[in-house]
Scaffold this active site. Structure first.
Site, PDB file in Angstrom:
ATOM      1  N   ASN A 160      11.619  -6.004  51.872  1.00 17.79           N
ATOM      2  CA  ASN A 160      12.507  -6.463  50.799  1.00 17.79           C
ATOM      3  C   ASN A 160      12.170  -5.695  49.518  1.00 17.79           C
ATOM      4  O   ASN A 160      11.256  -4.886  49.490  1.00 17.79           O
ATOM      5  CB  ASN A 160      12.420  -7.986  50.614  1.00 17.79           C
ATOM      6  CG  ASN A 160      11.027  -8.439  50.232  1.00 17.79           C
ATOM      7  OD1 ASN A 160      10.514  -8.063  49.183  1.00 17.79           O
ATOM      8  ND2 ASN A 160      10.397  -9.227  51.098  1.00 17.79           N
ATOM      9  N   PHE A 201       7.691 -19.760  43.598  1.00 19.53           N
ATOM     10  CA  PHE A 201       8.760 -19.021  42.934  1.00 19.53           C
ATOM     11  C   PHE A 201      10.038 -19.273  43.729  1.00 19.53           C
ATOM     12  O   PHE A 201       9.978 -19.548  44.935  1.00 19.53           O
ATOM     13  CB  PHE A 201       8.459 -17.514  42.916  1.00 19.53           C
ATOM     14  CG  PHE A 201       7.692 -17.075  41.702  1.00 19.53           C
ATOM     15  CD1 PHE A 201       6.382 -17.475  41.510  1.00 19.53           C
ATOM     16  CD2 PHE A 201       8.281 -16.246  40.746  1.00 19.53           C
ATOM     17  CE1 PHE A 201       5.663 -17.069  40.387  1.00 19.53           C
ATOM     18  CE2 PHE A 201       7.579 -15.826  39.623  1.00 19.53           C
ATOM     19  CZ  PHE A 201       6.275 -16.242  39.438  1.00 19.53           C
ATOM     20  N   ILE A 215       4.546 -20.199  54.330  1.00 19.67           N
ATOM     21  CA  ILE A 215       3.154 -20.303  53.863  1.00 19.67           C
ATOM     22  C   ILE A 215       3.020 -21.401  52.807  1.00 19.67           C
ATOM     23  O   ILE A 215       2.121 -22.241  52.869  1.00 19.67           O
ATOM     24  CB  ILE A 215       2.684 -18.949  53.278  1.00 19.67           C
ATOM     25  CG1 ILE A 215       2.902 -17.823  54.296  1.00 19.67           C
ATOM     26  CG2 ILE A 215       1.223 -19.024  52.856  1.00 19.67           C
ATOM     27  CD1 ILE A 215       2.699 -16.420  53.752  1.00 19.67           C
ATOM     28  N   LYS A 241      13.949 -26.651  46.209  1.00 17.27           N
ATOM     29  CA  LYS A 241      12.703 -26.098  46.789  1.00 17.27           C
ATOM     30  C   LYS A 241      11.488 -26.816  46.215  1.00 17.27           C
ATOM     31  O   LYS A 241      10.514 -27.085  46.920  1.00 17.27           O
ATOM     32  CB  LYS A 241      12.586 -24.595  46.511  1.00 17.27           C
ATOM     33  CG  LYS A 241      13.500 -23.764  47.402  1.00 17.27           C
ATOM     34  CD  LYS A 241      13.441 -22.278  47.093  1.00 17.27           C
ATOM     35  CE  LYS A 241      14.562 -21.561  47.838  1.00 17.27           C
ATOM     36  NZ  LYS A 241      14.769 -20.185  47.473  1.00 17.27           N
TER      37      LYS A 241
HETATM   38  O1  PMT Z   1       7.799  -8.236  42.874  1.00 10.20           O
HETATM   39  P1  PMT Z   1       8.832  -7.998  41.786  1.00 10.20           P
HETATM   40  O2  PMT Z   1       9.628  -6.746  42.032  1.00 10.20           O
HETATM   41  O3  PMT Z   1       8.251  -8.072  40.417  1.00 10.20           O
HETATM   42  O4  PMT Z   1       9.912  -9.184  41.901  1.00 10.20           O
HETATM   43  C1  PMT Z   1       9.523 -10.486  41.598  1.00 10.20           C
HETATM   44  C2  PMT Z   1      10.129 -11.502  42.557  1.00 10.20           C
HETATM   45  C3  PMT Z   1      11.629 -11.554  42.362  1.00 10.20           C
HETATM   46  C4  PMT Z   1       9.801 -11.140  44.020  1.00 10.20           C
HETATM   47  C5  PMT Z   1       9.432 -12.870  42.215  1.00 10.20           C
HETATM   48  O5  PMT Z   1       9.723 -13.193  40.878  1.00 10.20           O
HETATM   49  C6  PMT Z   1       9.924 -13.975  43.147  1.00 10.20           C
HETATM   50  O6  PMT Z   1      10.960 -14.610  42.943  1.00 10.20           O
HETATM   51  N1  PMT Z   1       9.140 -14.263  44.219  1.00 10.20           N
HETATM   52  C7  PMT Z   1       9.487 -15.217  45.282  1.00 10.20           C
HETATM   53  C8  PMT Z   1      10.490 -14.595  46.203  1.00 10.20           C
HETATM   54  C9  PMT Z   1      10.861 -15.524  47.353  1.00 10.20           C
HETATM   55  O7  PMT Z   1      10.445 -15.302  48.455  1.00 10.20           O
HETATM   56  O8  PMT Z   1      11.570 -16.573  47.003  1.00 10.20           O
HETATM   57  P2  PMT Z   1      12.130 -17.678  48.042  1.00 10.20           P
HETATM   58  O9  PMT Z   1      13.044 -18.511  47.206  1.00 10.20           O
HETATM   59  O10 PMT Z   1      12.674 -17.028  49.262  1.00 10.20           O
HETATM   60  O11 PMT Z   1      10.847 -18.498  48.472  1.00 10.20           O
HETATM   61  C10 PMT Z   1      10.413 -19.689  47.788  1.00 10.20           C
HETATM   62  C11 PMT Z   1       8.892 -19.759  47.754  1.00 10.20           C
HETATM   63  O12 PMT Z   1       8.367 -19.883  49.085  1.00 10.20           O
HETATM   64  C12 PMT Z   1       8.218 -18.541  47.139  1.00 10.20           C
HETATM   65  O13 PMT Z   1       7.151 -18.992  46.330  1.00 10.20           O
HETATM   66  C13 PMT Z   1       7.698 -17.757  48.349  1.00 10.20           C
HETATM   67  O14 PMT Z   1       6.501 -17.030  48.015  1.00 10.20           O
HETATM   68  C14 PMT Z   1       7.408 -18.871  49.353  1.00 10.20           C
HETATM   69  N2  PMT Z   1       7.587 -18.485  50.766  1.00 10.20           N
HETATM   70  C15 PMT Z   1       8.805 -18.056  51.221  1.00 10.20           C
HETATM   71  C16 PMT Z   1       8.969 -17.767  52.560  1.00 10.20           C
HETATM   72  C17 PMT Z   1       7.869 -17.912  53.437  1.00 10.20           C
HETATM   73  N3  PMT Z   1       7.986 -17.619  54.718  1.00 10.20           N
HETATM   74  N4  PMT Z   1       6.682 -18.326  52.957  1.00 10.20           N
HETATM   75  C18 PMT Z   1       6.530 -18.623  51.655  1.00 10.20           C
HETATM   76  O15 PMT Z   1       5.439 -19.010  51.236  1.00 10.20           O
END
Ligand code: PMT
Length: 412
Positions: free
Chosen positions: A212, A330, A309, A344
């Site tokens: 990604n 995030f 995770i 979330k």
């Molecule tokens: O790295 P940069 O280029 O600076 O960009 C920053 C960013 C946009 C990546 C960052 O600000 C951000 O939003 N990170 C979280 C991205 C994400 O995976 O979001 P999500 O809405 O899909 O997931 C929600 C949360 O669950 C996140 O905290 C993620 O780390 C966590 N997660 C998601 C999927 C997974 N299988 N395990 C997780 O722990």
């Protein structure tokens, strides 16, 4: 955060050449209002925009502009000035001065003082948005950050040249507040903070993968901001081409399952977990041992879900005999930012979620971002700014929420 944290601090203010040099006059006043003892050095180019006399009047001290000033070298020579300084701040810092600092040049008084002084250095960049975004400028800044230089800002908005974008000098009050944070009490002294950052790569075969657009910038900035607040920081990084922030321990991983294993190993030792990584939700069910060949037919990949995770950590946040782990997620959303992020927050039972809009150049890979912080019963909007500036504000909010009992967290 109090400005009196700067009381009696001996600050050497360096002003480099650029239209924002006039704002350094206001900064001189604000630093003195905060109790700092200020001496000003102008580069030759800065003196084309503003006069030494202005700074002499505002600082109450002689102003220096040249390494070759016989009278000044006879009185307080540049080495004495370098030793006198407890903090050096360059505002505005032009692209040129940043490049010269990165390369250890000592070709004028200001850069010589930076090399000759043991005082921590902070720079507040100001330049045209295109110059700010240039790979050379960003590489120079990355190098300076690894040496522990604080980069304050820049802010975004309309510029003197007519462009709009990142590169405006932070306002004087914001610079003073950021400096006061560094010299004030540390908000996370001794706390053990685990941060995840960057993308994950899920291999398809030995040459291809599903990934990604995450660069790791946001998570690395969070790790740096936590270390600045006195925390012991462990960073689990997906593939990211970024230097490790000063004082941070780093572990590199590639896939979501590797990230999962590394995080679960660290979780028992941590007090705060901040999940900024963009973890791949799916991986190919099988990784081909050899490069897949073209067959002329449609190729279908069967994907298997990766572990969530953050949800798994949330299930283990309560530990017998220890305070709960403070959990920060995030949320990367392309629409319905607040509703999606709050769902979330509740579903994963987090203490705080950091929502950002992604897509169309926003969020991923950019140097700046805009955040919406949501926690049970409260929220705070952090307007567009450099990711490090946002990370610093985020850490202040985390420390504040963590200090309050869960049921009595403030609303905004
Ligand atoms: O790295 P940069 O280029 O600076 O960009 C920053 C960013 C946009 C990546 C960052 O600000 C951000 O939003 N990170 C979280 C991205 C994400 O995976 O979001 P999500 O809405 O899909 O997931 C929600 C949360 O669950 C996140 O905290 C993620 O780390 C966590 N997660 C998601 C999927 C997974 N299988 N395990 C997780 O722990």
């Amino acid at each position: 955060m109090t400005e009196s944290a700067l009381a009696n601090l001996r600050v050497l203010l360096g002003v480099s050449g650029g239209i924002a040099a006039y704002k350094a006059a206001e900064l001189t006043r604000r630093l003195r209002d905060a109790g700092a003892d200020v001496r000003v050095v102008l580069t030759e180019n800065a003196a084309r925009f503003v006069t030494p006399l202005t700074f002499q009047a505002l600082s109450g001290q002689a102003v220096r502009t040249s390494l070759w000033d016989e009278a000044a070298e006879a009185a307080m020579g540049h080495i004495e000035l370098a030793r006198w300084a407890q903090r050096i701040v360059i505002a505005p810092a032009s692209a040129d001065v940043i490049a010269r600092l990165a390369h250890g040049r000592a070709d004028d008084l200001l850069t010589t003082l930076c090399l000759a002084s043991a005082a921590p250095l902070a720079i507040a960049p100001a330049m045209n948005q295109q110059m700010w975004a240039h790979a050379a400028t960003q590489a120079n800044l990355d190098l300076l950050r690894t040496r522990g230089v604080d980069v304050l800002g820049p802010a975004s908005g309309s510029q003197a040249c007519g462009d709009v974008g990142a590169g405006r000098l932070l306002e004087a009050d914001a610079i003073v507040a950021e400096l006061a944070t560094r010299h004030g009490p540390k908000l996370l002294d001794g706390a053990r903070v685990l941060v995840s950052a960057g993308p994950t790569y899920e291999d398809i075969d030995p040459v291809r993968f599903i990934g990604n657009r995450s660069s790791g910038r946001m998570g690395f900035a969070v790790a740096q901001a936590a270390a600045e607040q006195g925390a012991q920081v462990h960073l689990i990084a997906g593939p990211a081409h970024l230097p490790t922030p000063a004082g941070v321990t780093r572990c590199d991983v590639r896939s979501a399952r590797e990230m999962h294993a590394a995080i679960m190993q660290q979780i028992p030792q941590c007090d705060i977990f901040i999940s900024a990584a963009a973890v791949g939700d799916y991986r190919p069910g099988e990784v081909a041992a050899h490069k897949l060949k073209k067959t002329g037919a449609t190729l279908r990949l069967v994907l298997t879900e990766n572990p969530d995770i953050l949800a798994e950590v949330a299930a283990h946040k309560t530990r017998p005999g220890k305070p709960d782990i403070f959990l920060v997620g995030f949320a990367a959303e392309t629409q319905n930012l607040e509703t999606g992020a709050r769902a979330k927050l509740e579903r994963k039972k987090l203490d705080l979620i950091v929502a950002n809009r992604v897509g169309d150049g926003a969020g991923f890979d950019a140097t700046d971002n805009e955040l919406l912080l949501l926690w049970p019963g409260g929220k705070e909007h952090l307007p567009r700014a450099d990711k490090l500036a946002l990370a610093r504000s985020l850490l202040v909010r985390i420390a504040g929420l963590r200090a309050q009992p869960a049921g009595r967290r403030s609303k905004r």
